[in-house]
Design a protein around this motif. Structure first.
Motif, PDB file in Angstrom:
ATOM      1  N   THR A  98      46.353 -12.112  62.406  1.00  0.00           N
ATOM      2  CA  THR A  98      45.751 -12.218  63.740  1.00  0.00           C
ATOM      3  C   THR A  98      44.651 -11.180  63.905  1.00  0.00           C
ATOM      4  OG1 THR A  98      47.873 -12.969  64.613  1.00  0.00           O
ATOM      5  CG2 THR A  98      46.234 -12.215  66.212  1.00  0.00           C
ATOM      6  N   TRP A  99      44.927  -9.946  63.477  1.00  0.00           N
ATOM      7  CA  TRP A  99      43.897  -8.905  63.536  1.00  0.00           C
ATOM      8  C   TRP A  99      42.700  -9.290  62.681  1.00  0.00           C
ATOM      9  CZ3 TRP A  99      42.877  -5.849  67.122  1.00  0.00           C
ATOM     10  CH2 TRP A  99      43.869  -5.198  67.849  1.00  0.00           C
ATOM     11  N   GLY A 100      42.958  -9.921  61.553  1.00  0.00           N
ATOM     12  CA  GLY A 100      41.852 -10.366  60.698  1.00  0.00           C
ATOM     13  C   GLY A 100      40.939 -11.341  61.411  1.00  0.00           C
ATOM     14  N   TRP A 101      41.513 -12.310  62.100  1.00  0.00           N
ATOM     15  CA  TRP A 101      40.695 -13.272  62.845  1.00  0.00           C
ATOM     16  C   TRP A 101      39.953 -12.609  63.996  1.00  0.00           C
ATOM     17  CZ3 TRP A 101      39.057 -17.558  60.999  1.00  0.00           C
ATOM     18  CH2 TRP A 101      39.794 -18.228  60.020  1.00  0.00           C
ATOM     19  N   ILE A 102      40.628 -11.669  64.683  1.00  0.00           N
ATOM     20  CA  ILE A 102      39.961 -10.944  65.773  1.00  0.00           C
ATOM     21  C   ILE A 102      38.766 -10.170  65.237  1.00  0.00           C
ATOM     22  CG2 ILE A 102      40.241  -9.038  67.418  1.00  0.00           C
ATOM     23  CD1 ILE A 102      43.182 -10.002  67.762  1.00  0.00           C
ATOM     24  N   HIS A 103      38.971  -9.432  64.136  1.00  0.00           N
ATOM     25  CA  HIS A 103      37.868  -8.669  63.539  1.00  0.00           C
ATOM     26  C   HIS A 103      36.738  -9.571  63.065  1.00  0.00           C
ATOM     27  CE1 HIS A 103      39.307  -4.613  63.737  1.00  0.00           C
ATOM     28  NE2 HIS A 103      40.420  -4.886  63.091  1.00  0.00           N
ATOM     29  N   LEU A 104      37.089 -10.679  62.459  1.00  0.00           N
ATOM     30  CA  LEU A 104      36.071 -11.596  61.954  1.00  0.00           C
ATOM     31  C   LEU A 104      35.225 -12.156  63.090  1.00  0.00           C
ATOM     32  CD1 LEU A 104      34.843 -13.142  59.568  1.00  0.00           C
ATOM     33  CD2 LEU A 104      36.579 -14.909  59.946  1.00  0.00           C
ATOM     34  N   LEU A 105      35.851 -12.646  64.135  1.00  0.00           N
ATOM     35  CA  LEU A 105      35.106 -13.252  65.247  1.00  0.00           C
ATOM     36  C   LEU A 105      34.272 -12.222  66.010  1.00  0.00           C
ATOM     37  CD1 LEU A 105      37.814 -15.728  66.553  1.00  0.00           C
ATOM     38  CD2 LEU A 105      35.808 -16.232  65.138  1.00  0.00           C
ATOM     39  N   ILE A 106      34.879 -11.097  66.347  1.00  0.00           N
ATOM     40  CA  ILE A 106      34.125 -10.071  67.077  1.00  0.00           C
ATOM     41  C   ILE A 106      33.038  -9.481  66.185  1.00  0.00           C
ATOM     42  CG2 ILE A 106      34.272  -7.801  68.191  1.00  0.00           C
ATOM     43  CD1 ILE A 106      36.945  -8.655  69.354  1.00  0.00           C
ATOM     44  N   GLY A 107      33.311  -9.319  64.901  1.00  0.00           N
ATOM     45  CA  GLY A 107      32.302  -8.801  63.978  1.00  0.00           C
ATOM     46  C   GLY A 107      31.079  -9.692  63.901  1.00  0.00           C
ATOM     47  N   ILE A 108      31.302 -11.001  63.852  1.00  0.00           N
ATOM     48  CA  ILE A 108      30.175 -11.941  63.813  1.00  0.00           C
ATOM     49  C   ILE A 108      29.363 -11.848  65.099  1.00  0.00           C
ATOM     50  CG2 ILE A 108      29.579 -14.395  63.835  1.00  0.00           C
ATOM     51  CD1 ILE A 108      31.959 -14.794  61.875  1.00  0.00           C
ATOM     52  N   VAL A 109      30.047 -11.796  66.239  1.00  0.00           N
ATOM     53  CA  VAL A 109      29.339 -11.706  67.531  1.00  0.00           C
ATOM     54  C   VAL A 109      28.564 -10.394  67.627  1.00  0.00           C
ATOM     55  CG1 VAL A 109      29.662 -11.593  70.035  1.00  0.00           C
ATOM     56  CG2 VAL A 109      30.942 -13.259  68.696  1.00  0.00           C
ATOM     57  N   VAL A 110      29.170  -9.288  67.192  1.00  0.00           N
ATOM     58  CA  VAL A 110      28.497  -7.982  67.228  1.00  0.00           C
ATOM     59  C   VAL A 110      27.246  -8.008  66.353  1.00  0.00           C
ATOM     60  CG1 VAL A 110      28.712  -5.550  66.544  1.00  0.00           C
ATOM     61  CG2 VAL A 110      30.531  -6.636  67.848  1.00  0.00           C
ATOM     62  N   ALA A 111      27.347  -8.588  65.169  1.00  0.00           N
ATOM     63  CA  ALA A 111      26.196  -8.654  64.265  1.00  0.00           C
ATOM     64  C   ALA A 111      25.084  -9.517  64.856  1.00  0.00           C
ATOM     65  CB  ALA A 111      26.614  -9.194  62.902  1.00  0.00           C
ATOM     66  N   VAL A 112      25.431 -10.652  65.445  1.00  0.00           N
ATOM     67  CA  VAL A 112      24.418 -11.538  66.036  1.00  0.00           C
ATOM     68  C   VAL A 112      23.711 -10.843  67.196  1.00  0.00           C
ATOM     69  CG1 VAL A 112      24.123 -13.665  67.374  1.00  0.00           C
ATOM     70  CG2 VAL A 112      25.483 -13.689  65.286  1.00  0.00           C
ATOM     71  N   VAL A 113      24.464 -10.177  68.055  1.00  0.00           N
ATOM     72  CA  VAL A 113      23.845  -9.456  69.176  1.00  0.00           C
ATOM     73  C   VAL A 113      23.000  -8.299  68.655  1.00  0.00           C
ATOM     74  CG1 VAL A 113      24.326  -8.060  71.235  1.00  0.00           C
ATOM     75  CG2 VAL A 113      25.600 -10.159  70.844  1.00  0.00           C
ATOM     76  N   GLY A 114      23.468  -7.612  67.611  1.00  0.00           N
ATOM     77  CA  GLY A 114      22.683  -6.527  67.018  1.00  0.00           C
ATOM     78  C   GLY A 114      21.352  -7.017  66.483  1.00  0.00           C
ATOM     79  N   PHE A 115      21.365  -8.163  65.815  1.00  0.00           N
ATOM     80  CA  PHE A 115      20.110  -8.723  65.320  1.00  0.00           C
ATOM     81  C   PHE A 115      19.231  -9.200  66.466  1.00  0.00           C
ATOM     82  CE2 PHE A 115      22.754  -9.488  61.377  1.00  0.00           C
ATOM     83  CZ  PHE A 115      22.234  -8.387  60.717  1.00  0.00           C
ATOM     84  N   GLY A 116      19.845  -9.662  67.546  1.00  0.00           N
ATOM     85  CA  GLY A 116      19.077 -10.024  68.744  1.00  0.00           C
ATOM     86  C   GLY A 116      18.384  -8.814  69.344  1.00  0.00           C
ATOM     87  N   ILE A 117      19.078  -7.682  69.347  1.00  0.00           N
ATOM     88  CA  ILE A 117      18.467  -6.436  69.843  1.00  0.00           C
ATOM     89  C   ILE A 117      17.288  -6.048  68.957  1.00  0.00           C
ATOM     90  CG2 ILE A 117      18.877  -3.949  70.111  1.00  0.00           C
ATOM     91  CD1 ILE A 117      21.743  -4.705  71.010  1.00  0.00           C
ATOM     92  N   LEU A 118      17.451  -6.150  67.656  1.00  0.00           N
ATOM     93  CA  LEU A 118      16.353  -5.810  66.745  1.00  0.00           C
ATOM     94  C   LEU A 118      15.153  -6.735  66.936  1.00  0.00           C
ATOM     95  CD1 LEU A 118      18.272  -4.986  63.452  1.00  0.00           C
ATOM     96  CD2 LEU A 118      17.068  -3.401  64.955  1.00  0.00           C
ATOM     97  N   LYS A 119      15.403  -7.980  67.298  1.00  0.00           N
ATOM     98  CA  LYS A 119      14.314  -8.938  67.533  1.00  0.00           C
ATOM     99  C   LYS A 119      13.683  -8.766  68.909  1.00  0.00           C
ATOM    100  CE  LYS A 119      14.302 -11.889  64.024  1.00  0.00           C
ATOM    101  NZ  LYS A 119      13.128 -12.336  63.343  1.00  0.00           N
ATOM    102  N   GLY A 120      14.288  -7.939  69.774  1.00  0.00           N
ATOM    103  CA  GLY A 120      13.743  -7.701  71.103  1.00  0.00           C
ATOM    104  C   GLY A 120      14.065  -8.797  72.108  1.00  0.00           C
ATOM    105  N   GLN A 121      15.148  -9.522  71.892  1.00  0.00           N
ATOM    106  CA  GLN A 121      15.534 -10.591  72.812  1.00  0.00           C
ATOM    107  C   GLN A 121      15.978 -10.007  74.155  1.00  0.00           C
ATOM    108  OE1 GLN A 121      15.245 -13.886  71.979  1.00  0.00           O
ATOM    109  NE2 GLN A 121      14.309 -13.124  70.105  1.00  0.00           N
ATOM    110  N   ASP A 122      15.613 -10.685  75.236  1.00  0.00           N
ATOM    111  CA  ASP A 122      15.953 -10.200  76.574  1.00  0.00           C
ATOM    112  C   ASP A 122      17.464 -10.198  76.831  1.00  0.00           C
ATOM    113  OD1 ASP A 122      13.288  -9.791  77.191  1.00  0.00           O
ATOM    114  OD2 ASP A 122      13.028 -11.812  78.006  1.00  0.00           O
ATOM    115  N   TRP A 123      18.152 -11.198  76.355  1.00  0.00           N
ATOM    116  CA  TRP A 123      19.582 -11.326  76.605  1.00  0.00           C
ATOM    117  C   TRP A 123      20.410 -10.290  75.846  1.00  0.00           C
ATOM    118  CZ3 TRP A 123      22.341 -12.003  72.186  1.00  0.00           C
ATOM    119  CH2 TRP A 123      21.663 -12.504  71.082  1.00  0.00           C
TER     120      TRP A 123
END
Length: 114
Positions: A42-67
């Motif tokens: 269960t922790w593995g799935w939690i880490h995997l899902l949150i990790g993917i979301v964190v990485a996507v938002v991080g790349f959005g920040i690097l791209k300068g996205q407003d959201w």
């Protein structure tokens, strides 16, 4: 830029931790009793899902996205809570991850460039 890079790296590492915990239940050992206990898969799935979301938002920040700035603060707060609950399984890494999450929140909240 600091918050975006930190979120990208933390997200990728979190996703890799999730994959490791899903693949093998003996990757992490529990240290003592804790109120919030989940199965390691269960922790593995939690880490995997949150990790993917964190990485996507991080790349959005690097791209300068407003959201990405507001989402980054919210996701970083969720990341801090996740690793607080994960303390019995990886105490040293959890403290490091919590500190990284706090730095991300600070960097995004004090950024005056937008």
């Amino acid at each position: 830029m600091f918050a975006g890079v930190l979120m990208g790296v933390a997200g990728i590492v979190g996703a890799l931790q999730g994959i490791a915990a899903i693949a093998e239940d003996d990757v992490y050992t529990r240290i003592g009793d804790y109120v919030f206990s989940f199965d390691l898969t269960t922790w593995g799935w939690i880490h995997l899902l949150i990790g993917i979301v964190v990485a996507v938002v991080g790349f959005g920040i690097l791209k300068g996205q407003d959201w990405a700035r507001g989402a980054g603060i919210g996701i970083a707060a969720l990341y801090v809570v996740e690793y607080f609950l994960f303390l019995p399984y990886a105490p040293v890494w959890s403290v490091i991850a919590i500190a990284m999450g706090v730095f991300v929140i600070w960097a995004l909240a004090t950024d005056s460039s937008s």
